[in-house]
Design a protein around this motif. Structure first.
Motif, PDB file in Angstrom:
ATOM      1  N   LEU A  58     -82.931  23.602  29.553  1.00 17.77           N
ATOM      2  CA  LEU A  58     -82.194  22.678  30.303  1.00 17.77           C
ATOM      3  C   LEU A  58     -81.803  23.509  31.680  1.00 17.77           C
ATOM      4  CD1 LEU A  58     -81.105  19.760  30.616  1.00 17.77           C
ATOM      5  CD2 LEU A  58     -78.705  20.615  29.803  1.00 17.77           C
ATOM      6  N   ARG A  59     -82.540  22.753  32.739  1.00 22.43           N
ATOM      7  CA  ARG A  59     -82.266  23.547  33.988  1.00 22.43           C
ATOM      8  C   ARG A  59     -81.107  22.750  34.881  1.00 22.43           C
ATOM      9  NH1 ARG A  59     -88.145  23.374  36.564  1.00 22.43           N
ATOM     10  NH2 ARG A  59     -88.071  21.077  35.294  1.00 22.43           N
ATOM     11  N   TRP A  60     -80.059  23.141  34.642  1.00 17.87           N
ATOM     12  CA  TRP A  60     -78.863  22.636  35.484  1.00 17.87           C
ATOM     13  C   TRP A  60     -79.187  22.577  37.112  1.00 17.87           C
ATOM     14  CZ3 TRP A  60     -75.658  19.092  33.396  1.00 17.87           C
ATOM     15  CH2 TRP A  60     -75.458  19.432  31.865  1.00 17.87           C
ATOM     16  N   GLN A  61     -79.783  23.355  37.580  1.00 18.29           N
ATOM     17  CA  GLN A  61     -80.103  23.474  39.053  1.00 18.29           C
ATOM     18  C   GLN A  61     -80.972  22.211  39.515  1.00 18.29           C
ATOM     19  OE1 GLN A  61     -82.133  26.997  40.397  1.00 18.29           O
ATOM     20  NE2 GLN A  61     -82.115  26.137  42.387  1.00 18.29           N
ATOM     21  N   ALA A  62     -81.877  21.621  38.811  1.00 17.22           N
ATOM     22  CA  ALA A  62     -82.564  20.791  38.908  1.00 17.22           C
ATOM     23  C   ALA A  62     -81.872  19.174  38.895  1.00 17.22           C
ATOM     24  CB  ALA A  62     -83.607  20.511  37.823  1.00 17.22           C
ATOM     25  N   VAL A  63     -80.744  19.284  38.184  1.00 18.47           N
ATOM     26  CA  VAL A  63     -79.713  18.179  38.044  1.00 18.47           C
ATOM     27  C   VAL A  63     -79.189  18.178  39.513  1.00 18.47           C
ATOM     28  CG1 VAL A  63     -77.786  17.157  36.981  1.00 18.47           C
ATOM     29  CG2 VAL A  63     -79.394  18.325  35.576  1.00 18.47           C
ATOM     30  N   ASP A  65     -80.229  19.461  42.207  1.00 18.04           N
ATOM     31  CA  ASP A  65     -81.299  19.351  43.434  1.00 18.04           C
ATOM     32  C   ASP A  65     -81.695  17.890  43.621  1.00 18.04           C
ATOM     33  OD1 ASP A  65     -81.023  21.841  43.817  1.00 18.04           O
ATOM     34  OD2 ASP A  65     -82.900  22.643  42.638  1.00 18.04           O
ATOM     35  N   PHE A  66     -81.708  17.002  42.598  1.00 20.81           N
ATOM     36  CA  PHE A  66     -82.260  15.846  42.369  1.00 20.81           C
ATOM     37  C   PHE A  66     -81.039  14.651  42.454  1.00 20.81           C
ATOM     38  CE2 PHE A  66     -86.105  17.884  40.794  1.00 20.81           C
ATOM     39  CZ  PHE A  66     -86.832  17.410  41.812  1.00 20.81           C
ATOM     40  N   PHE A  67     -79.573  14.879  42.354  1.00 19.70           N
ATOM     41  CA  PHE A  67     -78.706  14.136  42.324  1.00 19.70           C
ATOM     42  C   PHE A  67     -78.695  13.269  43.375  1.00 19.70           C
ATOM     43  CE2 PHE A  67     -74.262  12.718  42.234  1.00 19.70           C
ATOM     44  CZ  PHE A  67     -74.296  12.187  41.116  1.00 19.70           C
ATOM     45  N   PHE A  68     -79.004  13.820  44.611  1.00 19.72           N
ATOM     46  CA  PHE A  68     -78.744  13.089  45.959  1.00 19.72           C
ATOM     47  C   PHE A  68     -80.171  12.757  46.710  1.00 19.72           C
ATOM     48  CE2 PHE A  68     -74.339  14.676  45.656  1.00 19.72           C
ATOM     49  CZ  PHE A  68     -73.768  13.406  45.817  1.00 19.72           C
ATOM     50  N   ASN A  69     -81.265  13.011  45.644  1.00 17.95           N
ATOM     51  CA  ASN A  69     -82.751  12.495  46.141  1.00 17.95           C
ATOM     52  C   ASN A  69     -82.772  11.224  46.552  1.00 17.95           C
ATOM     53  OD1 ASN A  69     -85.565  11.499  45.401  1.00 17.95           O
ATOM     54  ND2 ASN A  69     -85.722  13.799  45.599  1.00 17.95           N
ATOM     55  N   ASP A  70     -83.645  10.983  47.847  1.00 22.72           N
ATOM     56  CA  ASP A  70     -83.839   9.769  48.336  1.00 22.72           C
ATOM     57  C   ASP A  70     -84.454   8.477  47.248  1.00 22.72           C
ATOM     58  OD1 ASP A  70     -83.089  10.743  50.486  1.00 22.72           O
ATOM     59  OD2 ASP A  70     -85.132  11.214  51.174  1.00 22.72           O
ATOM     60  N   GLN A  71     -85.188   8.957  46.167  1.00 20.20           N
ATOM     61  CA  GLN A  71     -85.744   8.250  45.340  1.00 20.20           C
ATOM     62  C   GLN A  71     -84.754   7.626  44.173  1.00 20.20           C
ATOM     63  OE1 GLN A  71     -88.746   6.857  45.180  1.00 20.20           O
ATOM     64  NE2 GLN A  71     -89.144   7.504  47.191  1.00 20.20           N
ATOM     65  N   ILE A  72     -83.772   8.489  43.963  1.00 16.93           N
ATOM     66  CA  ILE A  72     -82.560   8.537  43.127  1.00 16.93           C
ATOM     67  C   ILE A  72     -81.598   7.383  43.816  1.00 16.93           C
ATOM     68  CG2 ILE A  72     -80.628   9.388  41.794  1.00 16.93           C
ATOM     69  CD1 ILE A  72     -83.295   9.836  40.531  1.00 16.93           C
ATOM     70  N   LEU A  73     -81.251   7.731  45.216  1.00 13.21           N
ATOM     71  CA  LEU A  73     -80.453   6.773  45.670  1.00 13.21           C
ATOM     72  C   LEU A  73     -81.088   5.161  45.747  1.00 13.21           C
ATOM     73  CD1 LEU A  73     -79.152   9.304  48.448  1.00 13.21           C
ATOM     74  CD2 LEU A  73     -78.027   8.686  46.250  1.00 13.21           C
ATOM     75  N   GLU A  74     -82.265   5.279  46.101  1.00 15.36           N
ATOM     76  CA  GLU A  74     -82.746   4.196  46.101  1.00 15.36           C
ATOM     77  C   GLU A  74     -82.934   3.383  44.991  1.00 15.36           C
ATOM     78  OE1 GLU A  74     -87.145   1.838  47.142  1.00 15.36           O
ATOM     79  OE2 GLU A  74     -87.024   4.063  47.608  1.00 15.36           O
ATOM     80  N   GLY A  75     -82.906   3.920  43.959  1.00 10.50           N
ATOM     81  CA  GLY A  75     -82.653   3.341  42.418  1.00 10.50           C
ATOM     82  C   GLY A  75     -81.341   2.887  42.446  1.00 10.50           C
ATOM     83  N   ILE A 248     -89.557  10.554  38.467  1.00  9.94           N
ATOM     84  CA  ILE A 248     -89.506  11.921  39.032  1.00  9.94           C
ATOM     85  C   ILE A 248     -89.607  13.068  38.090  1.00  9.94           C
ATOM     86  CG2 ILE A 248     -87.775  13.611  40.144  1.00  9.94           C
ATOM     87  CD1 ILE A 248     -86.682  11.043  41.662  1.00  9.94           C
ATOM     88  N   GLY A 249     -89.008  12.729  37.002  1.00  8.81           N
ATOM     89  CA  GLY A 249     -89.209  13.443  35.647  1.00  8.81           C
ATOM     90  C   GLY A 249     -90.526  13.893  35.224  1.00  8.81           C
ATOM     91  N   ASN A 250     -91.498  12.806  35.128  1.00 10.84           N
ATOM     92  CA  ASN A 250     -92.727  13.059  34.760  1.00 10.84           C
ATOM     93  C   ASN A 250     -93.591  13.577  35.569  1.00 10.84           C
ATOM     94  OD1 ASN A 250     -92.190  11.361  32.308  1.00 10.84           O
ATOM     95  ND2 ASN A 250     -92.603   9.454  33.426  1.00 10.84           N
ATOM     96  N   ASN A 251     -93.203  13.615  37.084  1.00  7.18           N
ATOM     97  CA  ASN A 251     -94.043  14.506  37.832  1.00  7.18           C
ATOM     98  C   ASN A 251     -93.374  16.003  38.096  1.00  7.18           C
ATOM     99  OD1 ASN A 251     -95.574  11.931  38.570  1.00  7.18           O
ATOM    100  ND2 ASN A 251     -93.778  11.306  40.032  1.00  7.18           N
ATOM    101  N   SER A 252     -92.335  16.114  37.596  1.00  4.86           N
ATOM    102  CA  SER A 252     -91.688  17.476  38.148  1.00  4.86           C
ATOM    103  C   SER A 252     -91.381  18.101  36.463  1.00  4.86           C
ATOM    104  CB  SER A 252     -90.356  17.023  38.680  1.00  4.86           C
ATOM    105  OG  SER A 252     -89.117  16.449  38.124  1.00  4.86           O
ATOM    106  N   SER A 253     -91.835  17.416  35.597  1.00  2.41           N
ATOM    107  CA  SER A 253     -91.698  18.289  34.302  1.00  2.41           C
ATOM    108  C   SER A 253     -89.843  18.384  33.859  1.00  2.41           C
ATOM    109  CB  SER A 253     -92.266  19.400  34.042  1.00  2.41           C
ATOM    110  OG  SER A 253     -93.706  19.275  34.189  1.00  2.41           O
ATOM    111  N   VAL A 256     -85.573  15.566  31.027  1.00  3.85           N
ATOM    112  CA  VAL A 256     -84.182  15.455  30.432  1.00  3.85           C
ATOM    113  C   VAL A 256     -83.190  15.480  31.544  1.00  3.85           C
ATOM    114  CG1 VAL A 256     -82.414  16.785  29.028  1.00  3.85           C
ATOM    115  CG2 VAL A 256     -84.587  16.494  28.104  1.00  3.85           C
ATOM    116  N   GLU A 257     -83.629  16.462  32.474  1.00  5.43           N
ATOM    117  CA  GLU A 257     -82.720  16.710  33.673  1.00  5.43           C
ATOM    118  C   GLU A 257     -82.336  15.465  34.410  1.00  5.43           C
ATOM    119  OE1 GLU A 257     -85.097  18.410  32.724  1.00  5.43           O
ATOM    120  OE2 GLU A 257     -84.217  20.644  32.626  1.00  5.43           O
ATOM    121  N   MET A 258     -83.514  14.514  34.681  1.00  4.13           N
ATOM    122  CA  MET A 258     -83.662  13.376  35.342  1.00  4.13           C
ATOM    123  C   MET A 258     -82.817  12.172  34.444  1.00  4.13           C
ATOM    124  SD  MET A 258     -84.968  13.809  38.147  1.00  4.13           S
ATOM    125  CE  MET A 258     -83.936  15.456  38.049  1.00  4.13           C
TER     126      MET A 258
END
Length: 323
Positions: A58-63, A65-75, A248-253, A256-258
């Motif tokens: 589990l990479r907490w840094q990825a959580v 990094d992607f928390f305020f990602n543009d795609q996540i905010l659009e979702g 995003i999770g499928n593209n970045s492996s 679980v983080e996503m």
């Protein structure tokens, strides 16, 4: 002859002194079982947190990094849009169905009952798939004098999600609204009819304002549940929060983080609307409670000030002397 009993008065004429009763020292009962259960629960919670914090995969840094990602905010925005619009459809249609259900007309009452029976008896997942695949049955959407187009162009992922959630929510809101309307005393209706009000005026001005006190709390719960149910819209390709996170999770492996990012965002959104629901319920409770309960902020301030002034027999005794 026995002399009469009289109060003894000192020679100086002063009344007898009365000593103040000794203050009672209350000793609280110790609940050792509560202490043991609290320690056990905290220990298990610490083990759970430690397991996630030290997980190698589990990479907490990825959580972060992607928390305020543009795609996540659009979702998040898409989730809020479809949830709010679906709730509006469910609320308006639910009120109409509730009135139809209580109608003395057997046709309208039966139609409302059948609608509620169907949508409450089938899963939301199935309803979403039915709307999304409607083009297999009706290739063309044709309203003869008004509109005509291919069903695939009309039944977009957003429209399938909106209809699937909104029409399903209307069935539950119909029962909630019916319970709220029936909670108003019939004497209110009789009084409004005596004043010359029509049935529509009575419902709009007398019944519904009073029924809101009963309707609002379960409506808030339904909306919070709808926010979470909107995650099922990923099955119809609607780009809501969960589907954005999965892409995003499928593209970045970081699958679980996503999922953790989506979980945290769902918790944030539902917590914000839960606070709004609390204050809305408090507003509509003004007519039924003599004293409104303290808000969370008022309870915090009261506890802080109480702790700063001190509690217990010593503080009470000081207050009595000052008085």
């Amino acid at each position: 002859m026995t002399p009469p009993i009289t109060d003894k008065i000192p020679a100086d004429g002063a009344p007898p002194s009365k000593e103040a009763p000794e203050a009672i020292k209350a000793i609280p009962v110790r609940h050792y079982g509560r202490y043991v259960s609290a320690v056990v629960v905290l220990g298990l919670l610490a083990l759970l947190v430690r397991a996630f914090a030290t997980a190698e995969g589990l990479r907490w840094q990825a959580v972060g990094d992607f928390f305020f990602n543009d795609q996540i905010l659009e979702g998040v925005r898409n989730t809020l849009v479809v949830s709010v619009l679906s709730m509006l459809i469910g609320l308006v249609l639910g009120i109409v169905l509730a009135v139809m259900r209580m109608s003395k007309n057997p046709v309208t009452s039966s139609v409302a009952w059948g609608y509620i029976w169907f949508f409450r008896g089938t899963p939301v997942y199935v309803q979403l798939l039915l709307w999304f695949n409607l083009a297999l049955i009706f290739p063309v959407f044709n309203i003869m004098p008004i509109y005509k187009d291919e069903m695939t162009d009309v039944m977009t992922p957003f429209m399938a999600a909106l209809l699937g959630l909104g029409l399903n929510e209307a069935a539950y809101m119909a029962e909630i609204c019916r319970a709220g309307i029936q909670s108003v005393d019939e004497g209110q209706t009789e009084a409004s009819q005596a004043l010359g009000m029509t049935q529509a005026q009575n419902m709009r001005r007398i019944v519904l304002p009073q029924a809101m006190r009963v309707i609002v709390p379960p409506t808030g719960n339904e909306f919070i549940n709808l926010l979470k149910t909107s995650s099922l819209c990923s099955v119809v390709m609607y780009e809501e929060l969960l589907r954005k996170g999965q892409n995003i999770g499928n593209n970045s492996s970081a699958v679980v983080e996503m999922l953790l990012v989506a979980t945290i965002w769902y918790l944030v959104v539902t917590s914000v609307f839960s606070v709004g629901q609390y204050y809305l319920e408090r507003r509509y409770a003004r007519g039924s409670l003599r004293q409104l309960p303290d808000t969370p902020w008022q309870r915090i301030r009261k506890n802080v000030f109480t702790m700063s002034r001190g509690t217990g027999s010593g503080a009470q005794g000081a207050g009595g002397v000052g008085a």
